[in-house]
Design a protein around this motif. Structure first.
Motif, PDB file in Angstrom:
ATOM      1  N   SER A 209       0.829  -1.208   0.000  1.00 17.78           N
ATOM      2  CA  SER A 209       0.000   0.000   0.000  1.00 17.78           C
ATOM      3  C   SER A 209       0.862   1.256   0.000  1.00 17.78           C
ATOM      4  CB  SER A 209      -0.930  -0.001   1.224  1.00 17.78           C
ATOM      5  OG  SER A 209      -1.653   1.205   1.304  1.00 17.78           O
ATOM      6  N   GLU A 210       1.923   1.250   0.810  1.00 15.90           N
ATOM      7  CA  GLU A 210       2.824   2.402   0.853  1.00 15.90           C
ATOM      8  C   GLU A 210       3.543   2.583  -0.479  1.00 15.90           C
ATOM      9  OE1 GLU A 210       5.333   1.568   4.147  1.00 15.90           O
ATOM     10  OE2 GLU A 210       3.741   1.861   5.649  1.00 15.90           O
ATOM     11  N   ALA A 211       3.929   1.457  -1.104  1.00  9.53           N
ATOM     12  CA  ALA A 211       4.655   1.532  -2.376  1.00  9.53           C
ATOM     13  C   ALA A 211       3.757   2.002  -3.518  1.00  9.53           C
ATOM     14  CB  ALA A 211       5.254   0.168  -2.716  1.00  9.53           C
ATOM     15  N   MET A 212       2.480   1.610  -3.471  1.00  7.39           N
ATOM     16  CA  MET A 212       1.552   1.905  -4.565  1.00  7.39           C
ATOM     17  C   MET A 212       0.647   3.095  -4.277  1.00  7.39           C
ATOM     18  SD  MET A 212       2.131  -0.404  -6.942  1.00  7.39           S
ATOM     19  CE  MET A 212       0.642  -0.305  -7.941  1.00  7.39           C
ATOM     20  N   GLY A 213       0.513   3.455  -2.999  1.00  9.18           N
ATOM     21  CA  GLY A 213      -0.364   4.554  -2.620  1.00  9.18           C
ATOM     22  C   GLY A 213      -1.835   4.237  -2.780  1.00  9.18           C
ATOM     23  N   PHE A 214      -2.228   2.981  -2.474  1.00  6.94           N
ATOM     24  CA  PHE A 214      -3.639   2.653  -2.631  1.00  6.94           C
ATOM     25  C   PHE A 214      -4.400   2.737  -1.306  1.00  6.94           C
ATOM     26  CE2 PHE A 214      -1.932  -1.884  -2.526  1.00  6.94           C
ATOM     27  CZ  PHE A 214      -2.475  -2.243  -1.292  1.00  6.94           C
ATOM     28  N   ASP A 215      -5.711   2.758  -1.426  1.00  5.38           N
ATOM     29  CA  ASP A 215      -6.629   2.915  -0.299  1.00  5.38           C
ATOM     30  C   ASP A 215      -7.094   1.530   0.158  1.00  5.38           C
ATOM     31  OD1 ASP A 215      -8.637   3.480   1.487  1.00  5.38           O
ATOM     32  OD2 ASP A 215      -9.792   4.761   0.128  1.00  5.38           O
ATOM     33  N   LEU A 216      -6.816   1.182   1.419  1.00  7.75           N
ATOM     34  CA  LEU A 216      -7.197  -0.127   1.936  1.00  7.75           C
ATOM     35  C   LEU A 216      -8.717  -0.333   1.922  1.00  7.75           C
ATOM     36  CD1 LEU A 216      -4.703  -0.505   4.921  1.00  7.75           C
ATOM     37  CD2 LEU A 216      -4.624  -1.682   2.714  1.00  7.75           C
ATOM     38  N   ASN A 217      -9.465   0.737   1.883  1.00  5.91           N
ATOM     39  CA  ASN A 217     -10.921   0.611   1.792  1.00  5.91           C
ATOM     40  C   ASN A 217     -11.372   0.067   0.436  1.00  5.91           C
ATOM     41  OD1 ASN A 217     -11.575   1.588   4.398  1.00  5.91           O
ATOM     42  ND2 ASN A 217     -11.264   3.687   3.694  1.00  5.91           N
ATOM     43  N   LYS A 218     -10.440   0.026  -0.515  1.00  4.41           N
ATOM     44  CA  LYS A 218     -10.732  -0.507  -1.843  1.00  4.41           C
ATOM     45  C   LYS A 218     -10.208  -1.939  -2.010  1.00  4.41           C
ATOM     46  CE  LYS A 218     -12.358   3.282  -3.952  1.00  4.41           C
ATOM     47  NZ  LYS A 218     -13.619   3.347  -4.737  1.00  4.41           N
ATOM     48  N   LEU A 219      -9.752  -2.532  -0.898  1.00  4.45           N
ATOM     49  CA  LEU A 219      -9.055  -3.817  -0.964  1.00  4.45           C
ATOM     50  C   LEU A 219      -9.992  -5.007  -0.753  1.00  4.45           C
ATOM     51  CD1 LEU A 219      -6.455  -5.591  -0.977  1.00  4.45           C
ATOM     52  CD2 LEU A 219      -6.249  -5.095   1.478  1.00  4.45           C
ATOM     53  N   THR A 220      -9.904  -5.986  -1.672  1.00  9.63           N
ATOM     54  CA  THR A 220     -10.546  -7.284  -1.532  1.00  9.63           C
ATOM     55  C   THR A 220      -9.469  -8.360  -1.546  1.00  9.63           C
ATOM     56  OG1 THR A 220     -12.578  -6.569  -2.653  1.00  9.63           O
ATOM     57  CG2 THR A 220     -12.147  -8.935  -2.581  1.00  9.63           C
ATOM     58  N   VAL A 221      -9.542  -9.303  -0.595  1.00  8.89           N
ATOM     59  CA  VAL A 221      -8.542 -10.375  -0.531  1.00  8.89           C
ATOM     60  C   VAL A 221      -9.237 -11.732  -0.576  1.00  8.89           C
ATOM     61  CG1 VAL A 221      -6.900  -8.965   0.757  1.00  8.89           C
ATOM     62  CG2 VAL A 221      -8.518 -10.415   2.003  1.00  8.89           C
ATOM     63  N   PHE A 222      -8.483 -12.737  -1.047  1.00 10.67           N
ATOM     64  CA  PHE A 222      -8.987 -14.106  -1.161  1.00 10.67           C
ATOM     65  C   PHE A 222      -8.031 -15.041  -0.435  1.00 10.67           C
ATOM     66  CE2 PHE A 222     -10.090 -11.677  -4.924  1.00 10.67           C
ATOM     67  CZ  PHE A 222     -11.439 -11.941  -5.122  1.00 10.67           C
ATOM     68  N   GLY A 223      -8.567 -16.028   0.311  1.00 14.98           N
ATOM     69  CA  GLY A 223      -7.698 -16.952   1.011  1.00 14.98           C
ATOM     70  C   GLY A 223      -8.410 -18.205   1.464  1.00 14.98           C
ATOM     71  N   ASP A 224      -7.620 -19.085   2.127  1.00 13.82           N
ATOM     72  CA  ASP A 224      -8.177 -20.361   2.582  1.00 13.82           C
ATOM     73  C   ASP A 224      -7.642 -20.822   3.929  1.00 13.82           C
ATOM     74  OD1 ASP A 224      -6.172 -23.044   2.050  1.00 13.82           O
ATOM     75  OD2 ASP A 224      -5.537 -21.118   1.267  1.00 13.82           O
ATOM     76  N   ASP A 263     -12.452 -22.860  -9.717  1.00 15.35           N
ATOM     77  CA  ASP A 263     -12.248 -21.471 -10.140  1.00 15.35           C
ATOM     78  C   ASP A 263     -13.086 -20.486  -9.324  1.00 15.35           C
ATOM     79  OD1 ASP A 263     -10.414 -22.034 -12.359  1.00 15.35           O
ATOM     80  OD2 ASP A 263     -12.150 -22.940 -13.321  1.00 15.35           O
ATOM     81  N   GLY A 264     -13.105 -20.703  -8.002  1.00 18.26           N
ATOM     82  CA  GLY A 264     -13.929 -19.871  -7.141  1.00 18.26           C
ATOM     83  C   GLY A 264     -13.608 -18.392  -7.216  1.00 18.26           C
ATOM     84  N   VAL A 265     -12.330 -18.041  -7.221  1.00 20.25           N
ATOM     85  CA  VAL A 265     -11.929 -16.634  -7.278  1.00 20.25           C
ATOM     86  C   VAL A 265     -12.400 -15.998  -8.574  1.00 20.25           C
ATOM     87  CG1 VAL A 265      -9.959 -15.050  -7.403  1.00 20.25           C
ATOM     88  CG2 VAL A 265      -9.960 -16.909  -5.725  1.00 20.25           C
ATOM     89  N   ALA A 266     -12.182 -16.681  -9.684  1.00 19.95           N
ATOM     90  CA  ALA A 266     -12.564 -16.131 -10.989  1.00 19.95           C
ATOM     91  C   ALA A 266     -14.073 -15.963 -11.103  1.00 19.95           C
ATOM     92  CB  ALA A 266     -12.048 -17.041 -12.106  1.00 19.95           C
ATOM     93  N   GLU A 267     -14.827 -16.941 -10.610  1.00 24.84           N
ATOM     94  CA  GLU A 267     -16.280 -16.825 -10.683  1.00 24.84           C
ATOM     95  C   GLU A 267     -16.765 -15.615  -9.876  1.00 24.84           C
ATOM     96  OE1 GLU A 267     -20.234 -19.557  -9.949  1.00 24.84           O
ATOM     97  OE2 GLU A 267     -18.823 -19.237  -8.315  1.00 24.84           O
ATOM     98  N   TYR A 268     -16.169 -15.412  -8.692  1.00 21.42           N
ATOM     99  CA  TYR A 268     -16.538 -14.256  -7.873  1.00 21.42           C
ATOM    100  C   TYR A 268     -16.278 -12.948  -8.625  1.00 21.42           C
ATOM    101  CZ  TYR A 268     -16.332 -10.771  -4.132  1.00 21.42           C
ATOM    102  OH  TYR A 268     -16.540  -9.634  -3.368  1.00 21.42           O
ATOM    103  N   LEU A 269     -15.105 -12.864  -9.252  1.00 22.51           N
ATOM    104  CA  LEU A 269     -14.753 -11.638  -9.982  1.00 22.51           C
ATOM    105  C   LEU A 269     -15.647 -11.442 -11.203  1.00 22.51           C
ATOM    106  CD1 LEU A 269     -10.846 -11.824  -9.779  1.00 22.51           C
ATOM    107  CD2 LEU A 269     -12.355 -10.247  -8.549  1.00 22.51           C
ATOM    108  N   GLU A 270     -15.965 -12.523 -11.890  1.00 19.35           N
ATOM    109  CA  GLU A 270     -16.832 -12.402 -13.058  1.00 19.35           C
ATOM    110  C   GLU A 270     -18.216 -11.908 -12.639  1.00 19.35           C
ATOM    111  OE1 GLU A 270     -17.828 -14.870 -17.095  1.00 19.35           O
ATOM    112  OE2 GLU A 270     -17.798 -16.008 -15.220  1.00 19.35           O
ATOM    113  N   ASN A 271     -18.746 -12.450 -11.553  1.00 24.80           N
ATOM    114  CA  ASN A 271     -20.057 -12.014 -11.062  1.00 24.80           C
ATOM    115  C   ASN A 271     -20.002 -10.584 -10.578  1.00 24.80           C
ATOM    116  OD1 ASN A 271     -21.172 -14.524 -11.607  1.00 24.80           O
ATOM    117  ND2 ASN A 271     -20.864 -15.286  -9.513  1.00 24.80           N
ATOM    118  N   LEU A 272     -18.876 -10.192  -9.998  1.00 19.11           N
ATOM    119  CA  LEU A 272     -18.721  -8.819  -9.493  1.00 19.11           C
ATOM    120  C   LEU A 272     -18.747  -7.824 -10.641  1.00 19.11           C
ATOM    121  CD1 LEU A 272     -18.202  -7.582  -6.635  1.00 19.11           C
ATOM    122  CD2 LEU A 272     -15.776  -7.527  -7.252  1.00 19.11           C
TER     123      LEU A 272
END
Length: 275
Positions: A209-224, A263-272
């Protein structure tokens, strides 16, 4: 301000056979022109780059559970090391219990890595090593010792044995280190990962975030898995795949109906993108 999408690799973005489907590549890559895309993984740079051929990554990657932040073109952004003396003590403590770690280290600033291990392996480690037979950065030692710059040490064994080791290490080092004890999803054992106290995916995301200057409020993460919980707590939206550990699902904002092999991540992004 662009949206940010950061995904774990194993058992989340990668299929069980360590591949990325053409469908996942297509959907993920379609986000690249208007989003920030990155990876947060326990894997080394070399393995990550190999698995992600044909996959767009336009931000620094969080590697080795956050011990290394680096770009796809090998620019090192940040590192968190365990010193040689501390790592050698960790190895000695494991030796008392008859187990030895994998030691992952940085060789030089050109991002050459080393994967060191003992010639004394248990059955779980022997199975893992089969996957690295063609890698030129692995090396076995009859008397395993740490390097100067150690990213992490990883033990694989039965849960009770690793709990005993973790207890011993906590008595020696307390909160100077980070300990991640979690089940290995497909091998029927547990692994204990030992890192610098600030080496984790949430600290890694903050560095990106510091390197890119992005807003954490815009962040979506995927994990298991358990090492993803820190970034779940940091992100605006946390997404667990269907095959995630149950405790991880409880921490997620969204639990998918599809697994990494579906392909759970991809399906989520496609629906989004269609909303």
């Amino acid at each position: 301000m662009k949206n940010i999408y950061i995904t774990d690799l194993d058992h989340t973005f990668l299929r069980t056979d360590l591949s990325v489907s053409d469908y996942t590549k297509k959907i993920w890559n379609s986000y690249a022109p208007h989003s920030i895309l990155s990876i947060a993984t326990a894997r080394t740079y070399k393995k990550t780059a190999k698995f992600l051929q044909g996959v767009e990554v336009n931000a620094p990657m969080i590697l080795l559970d956050g011990a290394l932040i680096a770009t796809m073109d090998k620019k090192i952004i940040a590192t968190k090391f365990i010193s040689q003396d501390v790592a050698d003590t960790i190895i000695e403590e494991g030796e008392r219990l008859g187990i030895y770690p994998f030691v992952l280290s940085l060789v030089d600033d050109a991002l050459h890595e080393s994967f060191s291990y003992s010639t004394t392996l248990n059955s779980y480690q022997s199975e893992i090593i089969k996957r690295y037979v063609d890698d030129d950065y692995t090396q076995a030692f009859t008397n395993l010792r740490a390097s100067q710059n150690n990213f992490k040490l990883v033990y694989m064994a039965e849960e009770m044995l690793l709990e005993a080791l973790e207890l011993n290490l906590r008595m020696l080092f307390g909160d100077e280190l980070k300990y991640i004890l979690a089940p290995e999803a497909y091998m029927g054992c547990y692994f204990l990962t030992i890192l610098h106290k600030n080496a984790d995916k949430s600290h890694g995301i903050k560095s990106v975030s510091e390197a890119m200057g992005f807003d954490l409020n815009k962040l979506t993460v995927f994990g298991d898995n358990y090492n993803d919980i820190g970034m779940f707590e940091l992100a605006n939206t946390s997404v667990a795949v269907a095959n995630a550990q149950e405790d991880v699902k409880k921490r997620a904002d969204v639990v998918l109906t599809r697994s990494n092999d579906e392909d759970g991540v991809a399906e989520y992004l496609e629906n989004l993108s269609s909303v």
